[in-house]
Write a protein that holds these residues in place. Structure first.
Motif, mmCIF file in Angstrom:
data_model
loop_
_atom_site.group_PDB
_atom_site.id
_atom_site.type_symbol
_atom_site.label_atom_id
_atom_site.label_comp_id
_atom_site.label_asym_id
_atom_site.label_seq_id
_atom_site.Cartn_x
_atom_site.Cartn_y
_atom_site.Cartn_z
ATOM 1 N N ARG A 9 16.637 -38.324 9.928
ATOM 2 C CA ARG A 9 16.514 -38.266 11.587
ATOM 3 C C ARG A 9 17.833 -38.489 12.036
ATOM 4 N NH1 ARG A 9 13.960 -43.453 13.571
ATOM 5 N NH2 ARG A 9 16.103 -44.384 12.992
ATOM 6 N N ASP A 10 18.492 -39.609 11.631
ATOM 7 C CA ASP A 10 19.887 -40.075 12.228
ATOM 8 C C ASP A 10 20.820 -38.942 11.812
ATOM 9 O OD1 ASP A 10 18.314 -42.085 13.342
ATOM 10 O OD2 ASP A 10 19.773 -43.476 12.030
ATOM 11 N N ASP A 11 20.855 -38.634 10.500
ATOM 12 C CA ASP A 11 21.829 -37.648 10.266
ATOM 13 C C ASP A 11 21.542 -36.201 11.114
ATOM 14 O OD1 ASP A 11 24.110 -36.470 8.328
ATOM 15 O OD2 ASP A 11 22.226 -35.124 7.792
ATOM 16 N N ARG A 18 22.785 -36.486 14.536
ATOM 17 C CA ARG A 18 24.327 -36.578 14.693
ATOM 18 C C ARG A 18 24.938 -35.167 14.353
ATOM 19 N NH1 ARG A 18 23.748 -40.854 11.177
ATOM 20 N NH2 ARG A 18 24.090 -43.019 12.320
ATOM 21 N N MET A 60 19.547 -40.212 20.781
ATOM 22 C CA MET A 60 20.204 -40.833 19.966
ATOM 23 C C MET A 60 20.598 -42.128 20.755
ATOM 24 S SD MET A 60 23.235 -37.982 18.981
ATOM 25 C CE MET A 60 24.302 -39.042 17.903
ATOM 26 N N SER A 61 20.593 -42.308 22.015
ATOM 27 C CA SER A 61 21.032 -43.584 22.697
ATOM 28 C C SER A 61 19.617 -44.468 22.619
ATOM 29 C CB SER A 61 21.207 -43.314 24.093
ATOM 30 O OG SER A 61 19.900 -42.748 24.832
ATOM 31 N N LEU A 109 17.642 -44.382 20.090
ATOM 32 C CA LEU A 109 17.915 -44.950 18.702
ATOM 33 C C LEU A 109 18.882 -45.871 18.333
ATOM 34 C CD1 LEU A 109 16.821 -41.593 16.828
ATOM 35 C CD2 LEU A 109 15.275 -43.552 17.260
ATOM 36 N N LEU A 167 22.096 -44.955 18.505
ATOM 37 C CA LEU A 167 23.250 -44.418 17.714
ATOM 38 C C LEU A 167 24.406 -44.082 18.709
ATOM 39 C CD1 LEU A 167 20.966 -41.432 16.001
ATOM 40 C CD2 LEU A 167 22.053 -43.759 14.872
ATOM 41 N N PRO A 168 25.636 -44.213 18.138
ATOM 42 C CA PRO A 168 26.680 -43.875 19.100
ATOM 43 C C PRO A 168 26.619 -42.458 19.630
ATOM 44 C CG PRO A 168 27.559 -44.078 16.540
ATOM 45 C CD PRO A 168 26.005 -44.469 16.813
ATOM 46 N N VAL A 169 27.025 -42.450 20.990
ATOM 47 C CA VAL A 169 26.993 -41.090 21.541
ATOM 48 C C VAL A 169 28.294 -40.736 21.996
ATOM 49 C CG1 VAL A 169 24.592 -41.043 22.207
ATOM 50 C CG2 VAL A 169 26.151 -42.055 23.540
#
Length: 232
Positions: A59-61, A64, A94-95, A97, A99-101
């Motif tokens: 998911r994260d990959d 990104r 992403m935010s 989760l 994750l850096p944006v």
């Protein structure tokens, strides 16, 4: 040529994001300067991430890669409102989760709306997102969102009004927001009153909307009678 054909093929023939990713990856390898292909690649990676919510690594990959593809598309062609909108969607996920944006999703939503011109659908979609985020919006964002929603609803489309009302109800139904953006016309007011009634919401607000709708209809009827008398 071939690159455009692959882009078309990805939309017409590929059933899911994984198949689209294969086709679009080939298109990107052939001609990496195609902003439209990069944007489609971003959408395909976003769909892949959305389908892999139970698999954090995948998911994260995917998210990104989605953001990177949208960013590259916008560097090639920064004037496409739909790309800004879908980039904002990826950034927002992403935010959520953690994750850096690479950018503020609200900035991208605002750019999408400002670039939309006569594309009412983009403005409507941005407006719905802004309604959903309303409780967390700072004052300047609320001003922008209210102006956007007012312009979006001014056309009197009942389906769009219902879409905004659904988003408004889900985020808590702030009465101040709806009073700021609801068009002052009989059809919109009746649509709003019906929406409130079907969900058992504020009886007082429902009566108020119906009373305003009736007053507008009466004023219109009087104006029509006056025109008929003048014509006679």
């Amino acid at each position: 040529g071939y690159n455009a054909h692959l882009g078309w093929k990805s939309e017409a023939a590929a059933a899911g994001p994984e198949a689209r990713l294969r086709v679009l990856g080939r298109a990107d390898a052939v001609w990496p300067w195609n902003a439209a292909a990069a944007a489609e690649l971003g959408r395909a990676w976003f769909e892949s991430g959305a389908e892999a919510l139970a698999d954090p690594a995948k998911r994260d990959d995917s998210f990104r890669r989605s953001a990177a593809a949208f960013l590259r598309s916008l560097r090639l062609d920064p004037g496409v409102p739909a790309t800004h909108f879908h980039f904002a969607q990826a950034l927002l996920y992403m935010s959520y989760l953690g994750l850096p944006v690479a950018a503020d999703p609200l900035d991208e939503y605002e750019r999408a709306a400002r670039l939309a011109g006569h594309n009412g659908q983009i403005r409507f979609e941005v407006g719905k997102v802004m309604v959903g985020l309303w409780p967390s919006l700072p004052p300047e964002r609320r001003e922008f969102a209210a102006g956007l929603l007012k312009k979006t609803l001014a056309a009197g489309d009942p389906d769009r009004l219902l879409g905004i009302l659904e988003a408004w109800h889900l985020q808590g139904g702030d009465p101040e927001l709806i009073e700021r953006v609801l068009p002052e016309d009989a059809v919109s007011l009746r649509t709003y009153a019906r929406f409130l009634g079907e969900r058992g919401l504020s009886l007082e607000a429902r009566w108020s909307a119906l009373a305003r709708a009736a007053a507008l209809a009466l004023a219109a009827a009087r104006a029509e009678i006056a025109r008929g008398r003048r014509a006679a």
